[in-house]
Motif scaffolding. Structure first.
Motif, PDB file in Angstrom:
ATOM      1  N   ILE A   1       1.806   4.593  -6.875  1.00 46.43           N
ATOM      2  CA  ILE A   1       0.717   3.610  -6.869  1.00 46.43           C
ATOM      3  C   ILE A   1       0.577   2.967  -8.238  1.00 46.43           C
ATOM      4  O   ILE A   1       0.464   1.739  -8.360  1.00 46.43           O
ATOM      5  CB  ILE A   1      -0.600   4.279  -6.438  1.00 46.43           C
ATOM      6  CG1 ILE A   1      -0.570   4.613  -4.942  1.00 46.43           C
ATOM      7  CG2 ILE A   1      -1.800   3.371  -6.733  1.00 46.43           C
ATOM      8  CD1 ILE A   1      -1.728   5.458  -4.468  1.00 46.43           C
TER       9      ILE A   1
ATOM     10  N   TYR B   1       0.853  -1.187   0.000  1.00 49.16           N
ATOM     11  CA  TYR B   1       0.000   0.000   0.000  1.00 49.16           C
ATOM     12  C   TYR B   1       0.888   1.236   0.000  1.00 49.16           C
ATOM     13  O   TYR B   1       1.965   1.243   0.622  1.00 49.16           O
ATOM     14  CB  TYR B   1      -0.900   0.014   1.236  1.00 49.16           C
ATOM     15  CG  TYR B   1      -1.829   1.216   1.331  1.00 49.16           C
ATOM     16  CD1 TYR B   1      -3.052   1.221   0.681  1.00 49.16           C
ATOM     17  CD2 TYR B   1      -1.472   2.343   2.074  1.00 49.16           C
ATOM     18  CE1 TYR B   1      -3.907   2.314   0.759  1.00 49.16           C
ATOM     19  CE2 TYR B   1      -2.312   3.440   2.157  1.00 49.16           C
ATOM     20  CZ  TYR B   1      -3.529   3.424   1.499  1.00 49.16           C
ATOM     21  OH  TYR B   1      -4.362   4.510   1.577  1.00 49.16           O
TER      22      TYR B   1
ATOM     23  N   GLY C   1       0.669   5.526   0.523  1.00 51.27           N
ATOM     24  CA  GLY C   1      -0.193   6.617   0.960  1.00 51.27           C
ATOM     25  C   GLY C   1       0.604   7.875   1.217  1.00 51.27           C
ATOM     26  O   GLY C   1       1.830   7.910   1.084  1.00 51.27           O
TER      27      GLY C   1
ATOM     28  N   GLU D   1       2.608  10.288  -4.911  1.00 46.96           N
ATOM     29  CA  GLU D   1       1.793   9.168  -4.441  1.00 46.96           C
ATOM     30  C   GLU D   1       1.134   8.446  -5.618  1.00 46.96           C
ATOM     31  O   GLU D   1       1.179   7.211  -5.719  1.00 46.96           O
ATOM     32  CB  GLU D   1       0.732   9.678  -3.473  1.00 46.96           C
ATOM     33  CG  GLU D   1      -0.238   8.595  -2.998  1.00 46.96           C
ATOM     34  CD  GLU D   1      -1.465   9.173  -2.314  1.00 46.96           C
ATOM     35  OE1 GLU D   1      -2.101   8.434  -1.534  1.00 46.96           O
ATOM     36  OE2 GLU D   1      -1.794  10.344  -2.568  1.00 46.96           O
TER      37      GLU D   1
ATOM     38  N   TYR E   1      -4.918  -3.042  -2.174  1.00 46.01           N
ATOM     39  CA  TYR E   1      -5.306  -2.147  -1.083  1.00 46.01           C
ATOM     40  C   TYR E   1      -5.519  -0.709  -1.536  1.00 46.01           C
ATOM     41  O   TYR E   1      -6.354  -0.005  -0.974  1.00 46.01           O
ATOM     42  CB  TYR E   1      -4.253  -2.203   0.036  1.00 46.01           C
ATOM     43  CG  TYR E   1      -4.225  -3.534   0.751  1.00 46.01           C
ATOM     44  CD1 TYR E   1      -5.206  -3.867   1.672  1.00 46.01           C
ATOM     45  CD2 TYR E   1      -3.224  -4.469   0.472  1.00 46.01           C
ATOM     46  CE1 TYR E   1      -5.188  -5.096   2.319  1.00 46.01           C
ATOM     47  CE2 TYR E   1      -3.204  -5.698   1.120  1.00 46.01           C
ATOM     48  CZ  TYR E   1      -4.181  -6.010   2.043  1.00 46.01           C
ATOM     49  OH  TYR E   1      -4.171  -7.226   2.674  1.00 46.01           O
ATOM     50  N   ASN E   2      -4.773  -0.232  -2.518  1.00 47.87           N
ATOM     51  CA  ASN E   2      -5.008   1.117  -3.051  1.00 47.87           C
ATOM     52  C   ASN E   2      -6.158   1.075  -4.048  1.00 47.87           C
ATOM     53  O   ASN E   2      -6.220   0.191  -4.901  1.00 47.87           O
ATOM     54  CB  ASN E   2      -3.763   1.660  -3.747  1.00 47.87           C
ATOM     55  CG  ASN E   2      -2.708   2.163  -2.783  1.00 47.87           C
ATOM     56  OD1 ASN E   2      -1.651   1.548  -2.625  1.00 47.87           O
ATOM     57  ND2 ASN E   2      -2.979   3.280  -2.131  1.00 47.87           N
ATOM     58  N   LYS E   3      -7.045   2.043  -3.970  1.00 54.67           N
ATOM     59  CA  LYS E   3      -8.182   2.114  -4.888  1.00 54.67           C
ATOM     60  C   LYS E   3      -8.138   3.355  -5.769  1.00 54.67           C
ATOM     61  O   LYS E   3      -8.791   3.395  -6.809  1.00 54.67           O
ATOM     62  CB  LYS E   3      -9.496   2.078  -4.099  1.00 54.67           C
ATOM     63  CG  LYS E   3      -9.649   0.831  -3.226  1.00 54.67           C
ATOM     64  CD  LYS E   3      -9.445  -0.462  -4.019  1.00 54.67           C
ATOM     65  CE  LYS E   3      -9.491  -1.686  -3.128  1.00 54.67           C
ATOM     66  NZ  LYS E   3      -9.148  -2.936  -3.872  1.00 54.67           N
TER      67      LYS E   3
ATOM     68  N   THR F   1      -0.461  -1.352  -6.760  1.00 52.87           N
ATOM     69  CA  THR F   1      -0.878  -1.901  -5.465  1.00 52.87           C
ATOM     70  C   THR F   1      -2.403  -1.928  -5.355  1.00 52.87           C
ATOM     71  O   THR F   1      -2.989  -1.393  -4.400  1.00 52.87           O
ATOM     72  CB  THR F   1      -0.265  -1.069  -4.322  1.00 52.87           C
ATOM     73  OG1 THR F   1      -0.522   0.333  -4.569  1.00 52.87           O
ATOM     74  CG2 THR F   1       1.231  -1.280  -4.237  1.00 52.87           C
ATOM     75  N   LYS F   2      -3.042  -2.564  -6.306  1.00 46.78           N
ATOM     76  CA  LYS F   2      -4.501  -2.516  -6.401  1.00 46.78           C
ATOM     77  C   LYS F   2      -5.212  -3.340  -5.346  1.00 46.78           C
ATOM     78  O   LYS F   2      -6.421  -3.184  -5.156  1.00 46.78           O
ATOM     79  CB  LYS F   2      -4.952  -2.955  -7.787  1.00 46.78           C
ATOM     80  CG  LYS F   2      -4.501  -4.329  -8.232  1.00 46.78           C
ATOM     81  CD  LYS F   2      -5.054  -4.628  -9.618  1.00 46.78           C
ATOM     82  CE  LYS F   2      -4.503  -5.924 -10.191  1.00 46.78           C
ATOM     83  NZ  LYS F   2      -3.102  -5.767 -10.625  1.00 46.78           N
TER      84      LYS F   2
ATOM     85  N   LYS G   1      -6.055   1.203   6.806  1.00 49.71           N
ATOM     86  CA  LYS G   1      -5.436   0.249   5.878  1.00 49.71           C
ATOM     87  C   LYS G   1      -4.358  -0.570   6.574  1.00 49.71           C
ATOM     88  O   LYS G   1      -4.228  -1.772   6.338  1.00 49.71           O
ATOM     89  CB  LYS G   1      -4.834   0.993   4.686  1.00 49.71           C
ATOM     90  CG  LYS G   1      -5.854   1.529   3.699  1.00 49.71           C
ATOM     91  CD  LYS G   1      -6.611   0.412   2.998  1.00 49.71           C
ATOM     92  CE  LYS G   1      -7.561   0.996   1.963  1.00 49.71           C
ATOM     93  NZ  LYS G   1      -8.361  -0.056   1.305  1.00 49.71           N
TER      94      LYS G   1
END
Length: 317
Positions: free
Chosen positions: A236, A140, A142, A232, A244-246, A241-242, A162
């Protein structure tokens, strides 16, 4: 016909790294708050233990045997280091669960302690070794910025939903692994390029070019919060990192948070970083192979006649 002579790209580079877990020592927090740590990774590595029954302390050296136990299969990682004659180690304790190592002087006085994972990493680093067992899987990505950049990563991570979810998943499905955080500062660079072959401009084009001049862009032209968001988003998209990352999985299509980048007509946004000399660790994900060097740029004008500044590099992907 409009001629785009000068192209500018924003390149975000992580420059300061701290690898830590949730329980940060007070002195470590004091040091971290000296830096604008606005980007973080949540990562996973196999747990590292010390088999103290195999530790051999000699006058000049100490022989350690660290090990992992992924899926019930033990793998040893022996390493030998110098036993400092000025401050020698006389004994070592490492009780169950064999992950906290305590060091004592020959007279029995406590001299220090640390996690087996970090001590093994430090010993390897002293010998210019980057062990594969400590490769960081990025789960993840962020940011923490707050008002005027006053919030940093450790403020965000204290109540991060998360990280709690990732901790829970790791505990249930990957009990042989542990969670780490990498907090980092990022710095902007503007890269510029003349985008025309020699002799390709007519005399009229050159007159127009001289009349209109160059539109130079500087890092300070882009708000710091937008710089952080750009870093960021690019990270991503790069590590994909799909799980957990949307957000930002289709970066740079989500353009509303990069308003100034588009107003300044930037050509591309990219990231690059090298962790060989800083923390001596490799990062990877399900989509990216382990490496200490990572770089990627994203063109902001797909579907146009504009030329990507980095097309020669990106065509190799």
């Amino acid at each position: 016909m409009a001629i785009k002579i000068l192209e500018n790209a924003l390149l975000m580079t992580p420059t300061i790294f701290f690898v830590h877990q949730m329980d940060i020592r007070p002195e470590e927090e004091v040091e971290m708050r000296k830096h604008p740590l606005h980007i973080y990774f949540i990562c996973r590595t196999p747990k590292i233990f010390l088999d103290n029954s195999l530790t051999v302390i000699k006058r000049d050296t100490i022989d350690f045997v660290f090990y992992s136990n992924v899926k019930g299969k033990r793998k040893d990682y022996p390493i030998t280091t110098v036993n400092n004659p000025l401050n020698p180690i006389g004994s070592i304790d490492c009780d169950y669960p064999y992950s906290i190592i305590k060091f004592y002087a020959p007279d029995g006085n406590w001299v220090g302690e640390g996690k087996a994972n970090l001590i093994y990493h430090s010993l390897c680093n002293q010998q210019n070794i980057i062990p594969q067992i400590l490769n960081m899987e990025v789960l993840y990505i962020g940011q923490a910025f707050g008002t005027d950049g006053k919030r940093i990563t450790i403020d965000r991570l204290k109540t991060h939903e998360k990280s709690i979810a990732i901790y829970d998943t790791t505990q249930r499905y990957f009990p042989d692994y542990e969670i780490w955080f990498t907090s980092m500062s990022v710095e902007p660079t503007i890269m510029s390029s003349f985008m025309f072959p020699p002799g390709s401009l007519s005399e009229t084009d050159m007159d127009d070019f001289k009349k209109n001049g160059l539109k130079c862009v500087y890092p300070e032209d882009i708000p710091e919060e937008e710089q952080i968001t750009a870093a960021e988003a690019a990270l991503i998209r790069y590590f994909d990192t799909k799980e957990y990352n949307k957000q930002f999985l289709d970066f740079p299509k989500e353009s509303k948070r990069f308003k100034k980048c588009y107003e300044l007509d930037l050509n591309s946004i990219g990231i690059q970083f090298n962790t060989f000399d800083s923390i001596a660790m490799r990062f990877f994900s399900k989509s990216v192979s382990p490496s200490a060097i990572h770089a990627k740029t994203y063109f902001l004008h797909e579907g146009t006649e504009r030329q990507d500044m980095f097309w020669m590099l990106n065509d190799k992907d």
